[in-house]
Design a protein around this motif. Structure first.
Motif, short mmCIF file in Angstrom:
data_model
loop_
_atom_site.label_atom_id
_atom_site.label_comp_id
_atom_site.label_asym_id
_atom_site.label_seq_id
_atom_site.Cartn_x
_atom_site.Cartn_y
_atom_site.Cartn_z
N VAL A 178 0.82 -1.36 -0.04
CA VAL A 178 -0.10 0.02 0.03
C VAL A 178 0.55 1.39 0.03
O VAL A 178 0.61 2.24 -0.72
CB VAL A 178 -1.12 0.05 1.15
CG1 VAL A 178 -1.70 1.31 1.19
CG2 VAL A 178 -2.07 -1.19 1.00
N HIS A 223 0.46 4.34 -3.05
CA HIS A 223 0.39 5.88 -2.90
C HIS A 223 1.55 6.30 -3.41
O HIS A 223 1.41 7.47 -4.17
CB HIS A 223 0.36 5.84 -1.44
CG HIS A 223 -0.96 5.55 -0.80
ND1 HIS A 223 -2.39 5.61 -1.33
CD2 HIS A 223 -1.20 4.91 0.53
CE1 HIS A 223 -2.96 5.09 -0.33
NE2 HIS A 223 -2.25 4.59 0.53
N SER A 269 -7.10 0.56 -13.35
CA SER A 269 -6.65 -0.32 -12.56
C SER A 269 -6.85 -1.93 -13.33
O SER A 269 -8.08 -2.31 -13.21
CB SER A 269 -7.63 -0.41 -11.33
OG SER A 269 -7.49 -1.29 -10.26
N ALA A 296 -8.24 -5.03 -2.52
CA ALA A 296 -7.72 -3.88 -1.69
C ALA A 296 -6.60 -2.97 -2.67
O ALA A 296 -6.50 -1.70 -2.61
CB ALA A 296 -6.95 -4.34 -0.59
N GLN A 301 -6.80 0.74 -3.42
CA GLN A 301 -5.91 1.84 -3.16
C GLN A 301 -5.12 2.68 -4.44
O GLN A 301 -5.09 3.70 -4.26
CB GLN A 301 -4.61 1.11 -2.50
CG GLN A 301 -4.82 0.31 -1.18
CD GLN A 301 -5.58 1.53 -0.20
OE1 GLN A 301 -5.52 2.71 -0.56
NE2 GLN A 301 -5.77 1.13 1.09
N ARG A 311 -7.94 5.29 -4.81
CA ARG A 311 -7.77 6.07 -4.09
C ARG A 311 -6.72 7.14 -4.05
O ARG A 311 -6.83 8.46 -3.82
CB ARG A 311 -7.93 5.44 -2.51
CG ARG A 311 -9.17 4.86 -2.23
CD ARG A 311 -9.13 4.43 -0.69
NE ARG A 311 -8.88 5.44 0.33
CZ ARG A 311 -7.91 5.64 0.94
NH1 ARG A 311 -6.64 4.83 0.83
NH2 ARG A 311 -7.87 6.87 1.88
N SER A 312 -5.76 6.55 -4.46
CA SER A 312 -4.38 7.31 -4.57
C SER A 312 -4.57 8.41 -5.38
O SER A 312 -3.89 9.40 -5.70
CB SER A 312 -3.02 6.42 -4.83
OG SER A 312 -2.94 5.70 -3.91
#
Length: 275
Positions: free
Chosen positions: A59, A63, A81, A108, A112, A115-116
Motif C-alpha cells: 500500500v 500511494h 486499475s 484492496a 488503493q 484512492r491514490s
C-alpha cells in the motif's frame, strides 16, 4: 498526447492496451512486478513508456508510485486499475494465505490505486478511471468464490466512487470481460489444493486447459474497445465484452430481479407503520 497510468502491464489486457496506446502516440506509465517482459517496449518507446516496478499489495508503494506519476507528468488523463489474477478452488480447498493474497491484490490493491489517484484527478477536474473487473462481478460459479468476492466487491466500490467523482468531471467505467485468450487463463491462474470431495465442482480444470477449451474472447479487440470507451461522454458505468458473458449476465440479473419482486409483501411486512 494523452497520459495513461495502467497497472499490471506485463501480460493480458494491460500489456495489449499498453502496446496499442503507445502505438497511437500516447504516453503510458505502466506498472509491473518485473521488467523482464517489458524490455522490447522500454527500448522501442524510451520517451513515452515509463515502466515502474510495483506490487499493488504494498500500500505505501501504491500511494508513492501514483503520487510520483502525477507530480512528474502534471496531469494523467486515464487511470486503469488492471492488476489481478484468478484463483480457482472451492471455499474449503483454499488456504488462508491464498484468501488473503487475492483480497490484497484484486480488491484492496485496486481500491488503493483508485484512492491514490482521486485527489489529483479531483484537482485537475477531468479524467477517466477504468477498473478491469469481469462478468464474474455479476455472475457467480462454483470454485470461484474468492475471485467473485473480489470482483463483486470492487464493482460496489467503483459504483459508489463514480457518484462521488461525477461532480468533479471524473468518469468511471467498470469493464466486465468474458473469457479471453490471455495469460489470465493460460498462465497466471492459481489453483487451490483440490479435494476429491469437490470433484463435481472442478469443471474449471478443462477451462484452464488450452488443449481442451480455448476462450472465445479476443484480447486485442477487447483492449481496443476499452481504449475507445475513454472517448465516450458521459462515461459508461459498465461495459461487458463477449456475447456469452453478456447473455449470462442478463440471465443472472433477470433471475435476481424476479426473486426480489417476489418479496414485495415480505419486505413491506418489516416496515414500521405509522398511525
Amino acid at each position: 498526447m494523452r497520459t495513461w497510468f495502467i497497472t499490471g502491464v506485463s501480460s493480458g489486457f494491460g500489456n495489449e492496451m499498453t502496446r496499442q496506446i503507445l502505438a497511437q502516440g500516447d504516453r503510458v506509465i505502466g506498472t509491473v512486478r518485473s521488467r523482464k517482459k517489458m524490455k522490447d517496449l522500454i527500448v522501442r518507446y524510451p520517451d513515452t513508456f515509463d515502466c515502474q516496478l510495483l506490487d499493488v499489495t504494498d500500500v505505501p508503494a501504491v500511494h508513492r508510485t501514483v503520487s510520483e506519476a502525477f507530480e512528474k507528468y502534471g496531469e494523467i488523463d486515464v487511470v486503469i486499475s488492471n492488476a489481478g489474477y484468478g484463483l480457482f478452488g472451492c471455499a474449503e480447498e483454499l488456504s488462508d494465505a491464498q484468501v488473503d493474497h487475492i483480497l490484497a491484490t484484486n480488491l484492496a490493491g485496486s481500491i488503493q490505486i483508485i484512492r491514490s489517484a482521486l485527489p489529483y484527478m479531483r484537482l485537475q477536474q477531468r479524467g477517466r478511471i477504468i477498473q478491469i473487473s469481469s462478468y464474474g462481478g455479476q455472475v457467480a460459479y462454483p470454485a470461484n468464490s474468492m475471485y467473485h468476492a473480489t470482483k463483486f466487491g470492487i464493482e460496489g466500490f467503483c459504483e459508489s466512487v463514480a457518484q462521488e467523482m461525477a461532480q468533479f468531471g471524473i468518469g468511471m467505467t467498470i469493464v466486465e470481460p468474458g473469457g479471453a485468450r490471455t495469460e489470465f487463463r493460460y498462465g497466471s491462474a492459481k489453483i487451490a489444493n483440490l479435494m476429491p470431495e469437490y470433484k463435481s465442482s472442478h469443471a474449471f480444470l478443462d477451462m484452464l486447459d488450452a488443449s481442451k477449451n480455448l476462450a472465445p474472447g479476443d484480447p486485442v479487440k477487447m483492449a481496443a474497445r476499452i481504449i475507445e470507451s475513454t472517448g465516450q461522454n458521459p462515461a459508461p458505468l459498465r461495459i461487458v465484452f463477449g456475447s456469452q458473458a453478456l447473455k449470462a449476465t442478463i440471465e443472472c440479473l433477470e433471475k435476481r430481479i424476479d426473486e426480489y419482486k417476489a418479496q414485495e409483501e415480505l419486505a413491506a411486512s418489516t416496515d414500521i407503520i405509522s398511525k
